[in-house]
Motif scaffolding. Structure first.
Motif, PDB file in Angstrom:
ATOM      1  N   GLN A  22      -1.516 -12.196  -4.993  1.00  0.00           N
ATOM      2  CA  GLN A  22      -2.912 -12.014  -5.490  1.00  0.00           C
ATOM      3  C   GLN A  22      -3.589 -12.025  -4.017  1.00  0.00           C
ATOM      4  O   GLN A  22      -3.534 -12.966  -3.047  1.00  0.00           O
ATOM      5  CB  GLN A  22      -3.484 -13.053  -6.313  1.00  0.00           C
ATOM      6  N   GLU A  23      -4.511 -11.014  -3.828  1.00  0.00           N
ATOM      7  CA  GLU A  23      -5.350 -10.575  -2.784  1.00  0.00           C
ATOM      8  C   GLU A  23      -4.388 -10.818  -1.328  1.00  0.00           C
ATOM      9  O   GLU A  23      -4.743 -11.659  -0.574  1.00  0.00           O
ATOM     10  CB  GLU A  23      -6.394 -11.501  -2.769  1.00  0.00           C
ATOM     11  N   CYS A 204      -3.710  -7.137 -15.332  1.00  0.00           N
ATOM     12  CA  CYS A 204      -4.973  -6.941 -14.920  1.00  0.00           C
ATOM     13  C   CYS A 204      -5.817  -7.501 -15.929  1.00  0.00           C
ATOM     14  O   CYS A 204      -7.043  -7.391 -16.247  1.00  0.00           O
ATOM     15  CB  CYS A 204      -5.071  -5.579 -14.458  1.00  0.00           C
ATOM     16  N   HIS A 229      -4.145  -9.510 -10.580  1.00  0.00           N
ATOM     17  CA  HIS A 229      -5.683  -9.240 -10.169  1.00  0.00           C
ATOM     18  C   HIS A 229      -6.599  -9.924 -10.883  1.00  0.00           C
ATOM     19  O   HIS A 229      -6.357 -10.265 -12.004  1.00  0.00           O
ATOM     20  CB  HIS A 229      -5.694  -7.627 -10.872  1.00  0.00           C
ATOM     21  N   GLN A 236      -7.810  -0.356  -7.739  1.00  0.00           N
ATOM     22  CA  GLN A 236      -6.936  -1.333  -7.272  1.00  0.00           C
ATOM     23  C   GLN A 236      -5.616  -1.249  -7.989  1.00  0.00           C
ATOM     24  O   GLN A 236      -4.597  -1.310  -7.587  1.00  0.00           O
ATOM     25  CB  GLN A 236      -7.506  -2.778  -7.494  1.00  0.00           C
ATOM     26  N   ASP A 240      -1.870  -0.526  -5.998  1.00  0.00           N
ATOM     27  CA  ASP A 240      -0.786  -1.172  -6.286  1.00  0.00           C
ATOM     28  C   ASP A 240       0.364  -0.632  -7.061  1.00  0.00           C
ATOM     29  O   ASP A 240       1.364  -1.149  -6.726  1.00  0.00           O
ATOM     30  CB  ASP A 240      -1.247  -2.690  -6.964  1.00  0.00           C
TER      31      ASP A 240
END
Length: 306
Positions: A22-23, A204, A229, A236, A240
């Motif tokens: 994540q991130e 997501c 996400h 995004q 990804d």
């Protein structure tokens, strides 16, 4: 087989394999198993018993995974909360569920402020660093070194999701370990391409919804690398899909429609994408036909009840 056995299995056999990103921060199966076991110990040490509820409030996060597995380990029940609700609505759900421990992510500080006066006095509130709460690292530090064996069976509850409350107050709907394990078996049998350990999936959908929560359990069941996400972002998502070996993703039809409307989608590379799962609402024939043409992968319609 119980829900926490999935993470345990891959942590024991392939501890270094990526479990969740994540991130741009990636956590391995071994790392998350260790943290999950530590959280289970902290919950147990603070008096959370079998069948009792523990909740989390915030956008999609690694803490959701940790809490679900920790609750499973000690026979407790995870209650992921809809962070979009007003404080009064959240207070009703928290009190209705009889939540013993509430984890609030720091970006929900304002919501927590509005909640405090409406919560039961004996509720333990855990945050990252917010004032007037127990901080997560301090909470984990109080965990015992080893957890006792706790008898958990397939029929025991493991997660409690709430209905939208369109005709009255939201109602808690409980799923057992057997419910979620059977869901994974049925999904696997229905898939034209079964996900391999190490392949990636994108989540997501919100984890307070069965589409998100079920997808997370499915990824752990398959030993996949989950790209999580915080919230849905079509750009995004497309980035990804190209960046990671993404085999599948779950979206509701509205999400699919937004992705299809993203500028430049005709230049994206979807060759690794094997299947898209969709559900939670009807999909129009035109959207489905366009999606099949653009993504060139299998589409699997999912049905479930909270």
């Amino acid at each position: 087989m119980l829900v926490h056995h999935f993470l345990e299995y891959y942590a024991r056999n392939t501890p270094a394999m990526p479990c969740l990103t994540q991130e741009d921060v990636t956590h391995s199966y071994g790392e998350l198993q260790q943290r999950s076991e530590q959280l289970a110990g902290a919950l147990y040490a603070s008096g959370v018993g079998k069948g009792e509820r523990v909740a989390i409030l915030g956008e999609n996060s690694v803490e959701h995974l940790l809490l679900t597995n920790a609750a499973s380990r000690i026979g407790a029940v995870a209650v992921p909360l809809n962070y979009r609700l007003a404080p009064a609505e959240l207070a009703f759900i928290i009190n209705d569920a009889g939540v013993r421990v509430l984890i609030v992510l720091d970006d929900l500080a304002d919501t927590l402020t509005g909640l405090r006066a409406q919560l039961e006095e004996d509720l333990v509130v855990v945050t990252g660093s917010l004032p007037e709460s127990v901080h997560l690292e301090d909470y984990l530090a109080g965990a015992p070194r080893e957890l006792p064996d706790i008898a958990v069976e397939g029929a025991d509850p493991v997660i409690q999701l709430y209905t939208s409350g369109t005709t009255g107050n939201p109602k808690g709907v409980v799923s057992s370990h057997a419910n979620l394990v059977t869901l994974q078996v049925m999904n696997t049998l229905a898939m034209s391409t079964r996900p391999d350990p190490g392949s990636a999936s994108i989540i997501c959908a919100p984890l307070f919804h069965i589409g998100g929560a079920g997808s997370l359990v499915a990824s752990l069941y398959a030993g996949q690398h989950t790209i999580l996400h915080k919230a849905f972002d079509p750009v995004q998502l497309l980035d990804d899909i190209e960046r990671y070996p993404v085999a599948g993703v779950f979206m509701v039809p509205a999400m699919i429609m937004f992705v299809l409307q993203t500028p430049g989608i005709e230049n994206r590379d979807f060759r690794q994408l094997k299947q898209i799962y969709y559900g939670a609402s009807p999909i129009s024939e035109s959207v489905l036909r366009q999606a099949l043409e653009v993504f060139q992968c299998n589409f699997i319609q999912m049905y479930g009840m909270t």
